[in-house]
Design a protein around this motif. Structure first.
Motif, mmCIF file in Angstrom:
data_model
loop_
_atom_site.group_PDB
_atom_site.id
_atom_site.type_symbol
_atom_site.label_atom_id
_atom_site.label_comp_id
_atom_site.label_asym_id
_atom_site.label_seq_id
_atom_site.Cartn_x
_atom_site.Cartn_y
_atom_site.Cartn_z
ATOM 1 N N ILE A 13 0.842 -1.209 0.000
ATOM 2 C CA ILE A 13 0.000 0.000 0.000
ATOM 3 C C ILE A 13 0.871 1.250 0.000
ATOM 4 C CG2 ILE A 13 -1.759 1.311 1.251
ATOM 5 C CD1 ILE A 13 -2.612 -1.363 2.548
ATOM 6 N N PHE A 14 0.616 2.121 -0.953
ATOM 7 C CA PHE A 14 1.261 3.429 -0.969
ATOM 8 C C PHE A 14 0.232 4.484 -1.365
ATOM 9 C CE2 PHE A 14 3.540 6.832 -3.322
ATOM 10 C CZ PHE A 14 4.216 7.377 -2.235
ATOM 11 N N GLU B 146 -3.725 -5.745 -5.039
ATOM 12 C CA GLU B 146 -3.299 -4.355 -5.183
ATOM 13 C C GLU B 146 -4.360 -3.425 -4.613
ATOM 14 O OE1 GLU B 146 -1.916 -3.340 -9.073
ATOM 15 O OE2 GLU B 146 -0.312 -4.839 -9.026
ATOM 16 N N GLN B 147 -3.947 -2.253 -4.206
ATOM 17 C CA GLN B 147 -4.787 -1.357 -3.416
ATOM 18 C C GLN B 147 -5.935 -0.707 -4.179
ATOM 19 O OE1 GLN B 147 -1.704 1.413 -2.279
ATOM 20 N NE2 GLN B 147 -2.131 2.777 -3.993
ATOM 21 N N ASP B 148 -5.910 -0.771 -5.500
ATOM 22 C CA ASP B 148 -6.969 -0.099 -6.263
ATOM 23 C C ASP B 148 -7.722 -1.033 -7.204
ATOM 24 O OD1 ASP B 148 -4.805 -0.476 -7.881
ATOM 25 O OD2 ASP B 148 -4.572 1.613 -8.481
ATOM 26 N N ASP B 149 -7.751 -2.322 -6.851
ATOM 27 C CA ASP B 149 -8.452 -3.300 -7.682
ATOM 28 C C ASP B 149 -9.573 -3.976 -6.908
ATOM 29 O OD1 ASP B 149 -6.650 -2.720 -9.688
ATOM 30 O OD2 ASP B 149 -5.305 -4.366 -9.160
ATOM 31 N N TYR B 150 -10.590 -4.414 -7.650
ATOM 32 C CA TYR B 150 -11.728 -5.138 -7.059
ATOM 33 C C TYR B 150 -11.625 -6.602 -7.451
ATOM 34 C CZ TYR B 150 -16.459 -6.934 -6.485
ATOM 35 O OH TYR B 150 -17.542 -7.701 -6.134
ATOM 36 N N LYS C 197 -7.939 6.443 -1.361
ATOM 37 C CA LYS C 197 -9.130 6.645 -2.175
ATOM 38 C C LYS C 197 -9.776 5.341 -2.626
ATOM 39 C CE LYS C 197 -7.812 11.198 -4.000
ATOM 40 N NZ LYS C 197 -7.514 11.977 -5.225
ATOM 41 N N THR C 198 -8.995 4.276 -2.743
ATOM 42 C CA THR C 198 -9.520 3.023 -3.306
ATOM 43 C C THR C 198 -9.356 1.827 -2.381
ATOM 44 O OG1 THR C 198 -7.384 2.608 -4.389
ATOM 45 C CG2 THR C 198 -9.060 3.771 -5.680
ATOM 46 N N LEU C 199 -8.612 1.971 -1.295
ATOM 47 C CA LEU C 199 -8.255 0.840 -0.444
ATOM 48 C C LEU C 199 -9.468 0.120 0.143
ATOM 49 C CD1 LEU C 199 -6.110 -0.882 0.905
ATOM 50 C CD2 LEU C 199 -5.904 0.866 2.694
#
Length: 305
Positions: A10-11, A90-94, A15-17
């Motif tokens: 995570i960086f 990854e932090q911005d994927d569903y 917004k998406t986590l």
């Protein structure tokens, strides 16, 4: 004993986590631990992550005091993973609910497979505008060994890195690791290339992940100049490292694959001048012709709509 470790670097992902974490909570397969590493974030990522402490069966939070980059962070996460299988998130994927279950079933069933991935959807926010990789989308399967290596070298990476699951034993026994090759760019690509030479990679013909590709999304790959420079460096480095596998002709083909991507990233007059520059150098490269013909068809379609 927990069979699966899901690792999550995570960086600045505030917004998406939460969306990513919620999708992991909704997985059909529940017997996994989540290991997350805050890689020098300066936003609210850590506080968001801590709100999920009691929701997962086991959540371990690691923290880098400074931003170390994707490669070192991935290596740290794997070191702390206790599972037989390691799943990358990854932090911005569903992630779709069946993702982990399908991968575990495949690895349990076929011991010869060291890594399994699947199909990714690209989301522009309002709609899905593409799927990757084409080889799986069209019902085919990955080749093995050298052929898989050359596919991913000459055509660029054909494995969805954000939904990989691999055997920790293959990773450890073969001395694999994630490099700091041009920080956070091409890290997964180098890993897949080396992995393909030591174990079988399988692709599921299922959409496992939805990738956030909204125009306003900020990511390291949005810096095209840096990305293209990193790719050229990677292709040169691997040609030097594996001369017994990569011929001069293979290297030149792979570089032309990269040039096509660079051409297609341009618009307007920049596209025309970039296309001409590469076409003059290699007038018999069919992919250059396909690129400009596709661009012409799009322009004609726009004129009549």
């Amino acid at each position: 004993m927990i069979q699966v470790s899901v690792i999550l670097p995570i960086f600045n992902g505030a917004k998406t986590l939460a969306n990513t974490l919620d999708s992991l909570l909704m997985q059909n397969y529940k017997e996994f631990e989540l290991i997350a590493c805050i890689d020098g974030s300066t936003d609210d990522s850590e506080n968001i992550l801590k709100q999920y402490t009691e929701k997962f069966k086991k959540l371990t939070i690691l923290k880098n005091s400074v931003n170390r980059g994707l490669g070192p962070t991935m290596n740290r996460l794997i070191y702390h993973a206790s599972g037989t299988y390691i799943a990358v998130a990854e932090q911005d994927d569903y992630y779709y609910p069946e993702r982990l279950q399908l991968q575990v079933e495949l690895l349990d069933k076929d011991p010869s497979v060291g890594l399994v991935s699947g199909i990714a959807e690209f989301s522009g926010g309002e709609r899905i505008h593409g799927k990757f990789p084409g080889i799986l989308v069209h019902g085919r399967q990955y080749p093995e060994g050298k052929e898989m290596f050359m596919l991913n070298y000459k055509q660029h990476i054909k494995v969805v890195n954000s939904c990989m699951m691999f055997r920790k034993s293959v990773h450890i026994d073969n001395g694999l690791y994630f490099t700091q090759h041009y920080p956070s760019i091409s890290v997964d690509w180098t890993y897949i290339l080396r992995f393909s030479l030591v174990s079988k990679i399988h692709g599921l013909h299922k959409v496992l992940v939805r990738l956030d590709r909204r125009p306003e999304r900020q990511s390291v790959t949005s810096n095209k100049v840096k990305q293209f420079k990193a790719t050229r460096e990677l292709l040169r480095a691997f040609a030097y490292e594996y001369p017994q596998l990569i011929s001069k002709k293979d290297y030149q083909y792979a570089m032309r694959t990269q040039y096509v991507l660079e051409i297609n990233s341009k618009s307007g007059l920049k596209y025309v001048f970039t296309w001409l520059a590469y076409f003059v150098r290699n007038p018999f490269e069919k992919r250059y012709v396909k690129s400009i013909m596709k661009r012409i068809r799009i322009k004609i379609k726009m004129m009549y709509n």
